[in-house]
Design a protein around this motif. Sequence first.
Motif, PDB file in Angstrom:
ATOM      1  N   VAL A  66       0.844  -1.185   0.000  1.00  0.00           N
ATOM      2  CA  VAL A  66       0.000   0.000   0.000  1.00  0.00           C
ATOM      3  C   VAL A  66       0.884   1.242   0.000  1.00  0.00           C
ATOM      4  O   VAL A  66       1.736   1.417   0.867  1.00  0.00           O
ATOM      5  N   VAL A  67       0.682   2.083  -0.986  1.00  0.00           N
ATOM      6  CA  VAL A  67       1.460   3.322  -1.105  1.00  0.00           C
ATOM      7  C   VAL A  67       0.912   4.364  -0.136  1.00  0.00           C
ATOM      8  O   VAL A  67       1.640   4.958   0.657  1.00  0.00           O
ATOM      9  N   THR A  68      -0.388   4.616  -0.209  1.00  0.00           N
ATOM     10  CA  THR A  68      -1.074   5.517   0.699  1.00  0.00           C
ATOM     11  C   THR A  68      -2.554   5.153   0.705  1.00  0.00           C
ATOM     12  O   THR A  68      -3.035   4.497  -0.229  1.00  0.00           O
ATOM     13  N   TYR A  69      -3.272   5.561   1.752  1.00  0.00           N
ATOM     14  CA  TYR A  69      -4.682   5.189   1.835  1.00  0.00           C
ATOM     15  C   TYR A  69      -5.440   6.214   2.667  1.00  0.00           C
ATOM     16  O   TYR A  69      -4.866   6.982   3.442  1.00  0.00           O
ATOM     17  N   TYR A  70      -6.769   6.202   2.478  1.00  0.00           N
ATOM     18  CA  TYR A  70      -7.670   7.008   3.295  1.00  0.00           C
ATOM     19  C   TYR A  70      -8.801   6.112   3.778  1.00  0.00           C
ATOM     20  O   TYR A  70      -9.424   5.399   2.987  1.00  0.00           O
ATOM     21  N   LEU A  71      -9.063   6.150   5.082  1.00  0.00           N
ATOM     22  CA  LEU A  71     -10.136   5.359   5.661  1.00  0.00           C
ATOM     23  C   LEU A  71     -11.176   6.282   6.273  1.00  0.00           C
ATOM     24  O   LEU A  71     -10.840   7.340   6.836  1.00  0.00           O
ATOM     25  N   SER A  72     -12.421   5.882   6.179  1.00  0.00           N
ATOM     26  CA  SER A  72     -13.524   6.672   6.714  1.00  0.00           C
ATOM     27  C   SER A  72     -13.265   7.009   8.186  1.00  0.00           C
ATOM     28  O   SER A  72     -12.857   6.164   8.975  1.00  0.00           O
ATOM     29  N   GLY A  73     -13.498   8.272   8.534  1.00  0.00           N
ATOM     30  CA  GLY A  73     -13.315   8.699   9.913  1.00  0.00           C
ATOM     31  C   GLY A  73     -11.961   9.348  10.156  1.00  0.00           C
ATOM     32  O   GLY A  73     -11.782  10.043  11.163  1.00  0.00           O
ATOM     33  N   ASN A  74     -10.987   9.145   9.258  1.00  0.00           N
ATOM     34  CA  ASN A  74      -9.675   9.795   9.396  1.00  0.00           C
ATOM     35  C   ASN A  74      -9.725  11.183   8.766  1.00  0.00           C
ATOM     36  O   ASN A  74     -10.450  11.417   7.805  1.00  0.00           O
ATOM     37  N   ASP A  75      -8.942  12.083   9.306  1.00  0.00           N
ATOM     38  CA  ASP A  75      -8.887  13.426   8.722  1.00  0.00           C
ATOM     39  C   ASP A  75      -7.649  13.628   7.857  1.00  0.00           C
ATOM     40  O   ASP A  75      -7.335  14.733   7.442  1.00  0.00           O
ATOM     41  N   SER A  76      -6.914  12.539   7.608  1.00  0.00           N
ATOM     42  CA  SER A  76      -5.726  12.637   6.770  1.00  0.00           C
ATOM     43  C   SER A  76      -5.446  11.282   6.152  1.00  0.00           C
ATOM     44  O   SER A  76      -6.020  10.263   6.541  1.00  0.00           O
ATOM     45  N   THR A  77      -4.529  11.271   5.170  1.00  0.00           N
ATOM     46  CA  THR A  77      -4.131  10.015   4.546  1.00  0.00           C
ATOM     47  C   THR A  77      -2.931   9.440   5.288  1.00  0.00           C
ATOM     48  O   THR A  77      -2.226  10.136   6.015  1.00  0.00           O
TER      49      THR A  77
END
Length: 293
Positions: A66-77
Motif C-alpha cells: 500500500v502506497v497511501t490510503y484514506y479510511l472513513s473517519g480519518n482526517d488525513s491520509t
Amino acid sequence: MRPRSPGLLLLLLWGLQAESQEEVRAMVGSDVRLRCIHPEENSFDLNDLYVYWQISMAGKGNADSVVTYYLSGNDSTNHSDNHYKDRAQLSLDSMKRGDFSLHLRNITPQDEQKFVCLVFQISLQLKKILEVTVTLHVAANYSMPVVSGPSQDEELTFTCTSTNGYPRPNVYWINKTDNSVLDDALHNSTVSLNARGLYDVVSVLRIGRARRVNVGCCIENVLLHQNLTSGQTETFTGTKDSITEDPIDGSHGGEPRPVLSVLVVLAVIVALALAIGWLCRSRCPPRSYTEHV
C-alpha cells in the motif's frame, strides 16, 4: 431480467466501466500526478469511502504494498510503505469531488511500477466503485557521451562514457564518414547501476589502424526517443616513415641548424678581426729606430 429502475441500469453499466488503465511517463527527480477520477461528477462523503493506492511487490507472488490510503473517519491520509512517506499524497478536497488522483513527488527509478487505485463505498456494503491501474514509466537523460583516445598500439582503442541515465540504454558506434553503424563485435559495452539507481555506460571500441579515422559514440534512450552522439572524433595516423620531421630538428635545406649557426659566428669573428687590423694600420704611423754611436 429487466432492471427495476434507471438507477440500477446505470449501476450495471458502471460496473462494466469501473476498471481502466493508462500509462504515464515521468523524469527522475520530477513530480507526477497519477489520475484516478470517478467518471460521474458527483460529490462524495469522505465518511462513506475507503481509498487505497497500492503496487504489486515484485518477487512476492500476489502480495501488494500500500502506497497511501484514506479510511472513513480519518482526517488525513496514511502510508504503509516508508519509501513513499512524505512523497505520496491524496487531496481530501479533490476526493470530495470524485478525484482520487495520487500526487507523487521526487520520482526515483524504483517508482517504475503499476499503481492501482481502489475506491470502496461503505453504504454499498463496501462495493468497489472505482479501480484504475496506472503504469508509471521512469526516465532520465544520459550525459552527453565523451570519447577519449585513441591509444595507438597494433590497433586503435577509443573509450566512450555516459552517466546518470534511465532506463538501460542501447550503445552504438558509428562511422561519421558515412553514418554507418560499426559492427557490435568491434566494441565491448559495460552498463552498471550507480548509487542513485541510474545507469552509467562505458564502451570500448577497438579497430585496426588506418590513416584516417572518424568515429562517434551514440547513446540511445528508447523511452525518451532520444539519441545522444559524441562530438567530432577525427584521428590521423600513419607509419614512422610518413611523418614529417619537426622543423626544430632540421632545416628544409638539409643543413643541420647547429652547424649553420657555428659557421655564421666564425664568419663574424673573422670579419671583426680584419676590421680591427685595418684600423690599427691606418691610425698608427710606423716607428724609425736610430742606432746610437
